[in-house]
Write a protein that holds these residues in place. Structure first.
Motif, PDB file in Angstrom:
ATOM      1  N   VAL A 277     -40.037 -44.255   9.653  1.00 57.82           N
ATOM      2  CA  VAL A 277     -40.290 -45.367  10.575  1.00 57.82           C
ATOM      3  C   VAL A 277     -39.096 -46.306  10.561  1.00 57.82           C
ATOM      4  CG1 VAL A 277     -42.793 -45.245  10.334  1.00 57.82           C
ATOM      5  CG2 VAL A 277     -41.490 -46.740   8.822  1.00 57.82           C
ATOM      6  N   LEU A 278     -39.038 -47.163  11.558  1.00 60.13           N
ATOM      7  CA  LEU A 278     -37.959 -48.149  11.646  1.00 60.13           C
ATOM      8  C   LEU A 278     -38.006 -49.097  10.450  1.00 60.13           C
ATOM      9  CD1 LEU A 278     -38.278 -49.180  15.395  1.00 60.13           C
ATOM     10  CD2 LEU A 278     -36.441 -47.820  14.385  1.00 60.13           C
ATOM     11  N   ALA A 279     -36.845 -49.546  10.046  1.00 64.81           N
ATOM     12  CA  ALA A 279     -36.778 -50.589   9.027  1.00 64.81           C
ATOM     13  C   ALA A 279     -37.416 -51.852   9.601  1.00 64.81           C
ATOM     14  CB  ALA A 279     -35.321 -50.853   8.649  1.00 64.81           C
ATOM     15  N   ASP A 280     -37.916 -52.713   8.730  1.00 64.39           N
ATOM     16  CA  ASP A 280     -38.588 -53.928   9.198  1.00 64.39           C
ATOM     17  C   ASP A 280     -37.680 -54.757  10.101  1.00 64.39           C
ATOM     18  OD1 ASP A 280     -41.045 -55.509   9.125  1.00 64.39           O
ATOM     19  OD2 ASP A 280     -39.797 -57.022   8.126  1.00 64.39           O
ATOM     20  N   ALA A 281     -36.400 -54.832   9.770  1.00 62.61           N
ATOM     21  CA  ALA A 281     -35.468 -55.606  10.599  1.00 62.61           C
ATOM     22  C   ALA A 281     -35.365 -55.005  12.003  1.00 62.61           C
ATOM     23  CB  ALA A 281     -34.089 -55.649   9.946  1.00 62.61           C
ATOM     24  N   ASP A 282     -35.400 -53.678  12.104  1.00 58.87           N
ATOM     25  CA  ASP A 282     -35.345 -53.032  13.411  1.00 58.87           C
ATOM     26  C   ASP A 282     -36.643 -53.240  14.199  1.00 58.87           C
ATOM     27  OD1 ASP A 282     -32.736 -52.069  13.099  1.00 58.87           O
ATOM     28  OD2 ASP A 282     -33.454 -50.297  12.026  1.00 58.87           O
ATOM     29  N   ARG A 283     -37.758 -53.249  13.498  1.00 62.34           N
ATOM     30  CA  ARG A 283     -39.026 -53.544  14.172  1.00 62.34           C
ATOM     31  C   ARG A 283     -39.034 -54.977  14.694  1.00 62.34           C
ATOM     32  NH1 ARG A 283     -44.026 -50.861  10.729  1.00 62.34           N
ATOM     33  NH2 ARG A 283     -43.673 -48.696  11.395  1.00 62.34           N
ATOM     34  N   ILE A 284     -38.478 -55.897  13.930  1.00 65.86           N
ATOM     35  CA  ILE A 284     -38.384 -57.295  14.365  1.00 65.86           C
ATOM     36  C   ILE A 284     -37.527 -57.379  15.631  1.00 65.86           C
ATOM     37  CG2 ILE A 284     -37.413 -59.560  13.765  1.00 65.86           C
ATOM     38  CD1 ILE A 284     -38.309 -58.952  10.839  1.00 65.86           C
ATOM     39  N   LEU A 285     -36.398 -56.672  15.646  1.00 64.77           N
ATOM     40  CA  LEU A 285     -35.535 -56.667  16.827  1.00 64.77           C
ATOM     41  C   LEU A 285     -36.249 -56.064  18.033  1.00 64.77           C
ATOM     42  CD1 LEU A 285     -32.093 -55.617  15.299  1.00 64.77           C
ATOM     43  CD2 LEU A 285     -32.725 -57.842  16.237  1.00 64.77           C
TER      44      LEU A 285
END
Length: 85
Positions: A3-11
């Motif tokens: 899954v996407l890293a949390d920072a990428d999900r935030i973006l």
């Protein structure tokens, strides 16, 4: 694929909120609910990556890169659900 890293999900969440606003697509849920939807779709894609890949017939499945397969998926989703939206 993980899954996407949390920072990428935030973006992704932030970009989605901007897109909803810019495209005048009012959303009747709160930010936390939209973030949960982003997380859930990301998890679904991770959980079902093998099934999505298996749905692509040979020889395309073996010849296309992961990036090319992702572009095909994006285009199908765009044309299936976003055309005229």
């Amino acid at each position: 694929m993980a899954v996407l890293a949390d920072a990428d999900r935030i973006l992704a969440h932030a970009e989605l909120m901007r897109r909803f606003s810019a495209d005048s697509l009012p959303c009747s849920i709160v930010k936390a609910d939209l973030r949960a939807a982003v997380n859930a779709i990301d998890q679904f894609l991770s959980d079902n990556a093998a099934a999505i890949n298996s749905a692509i017939p040979q020889p395309a499945r073996g010849a296309l890169s992961t990036t090319q397969k992702a572009l095909i998926l994006m285009f199908v989703i765009e044309h299936r659900y976003l055309s005229g939206a």
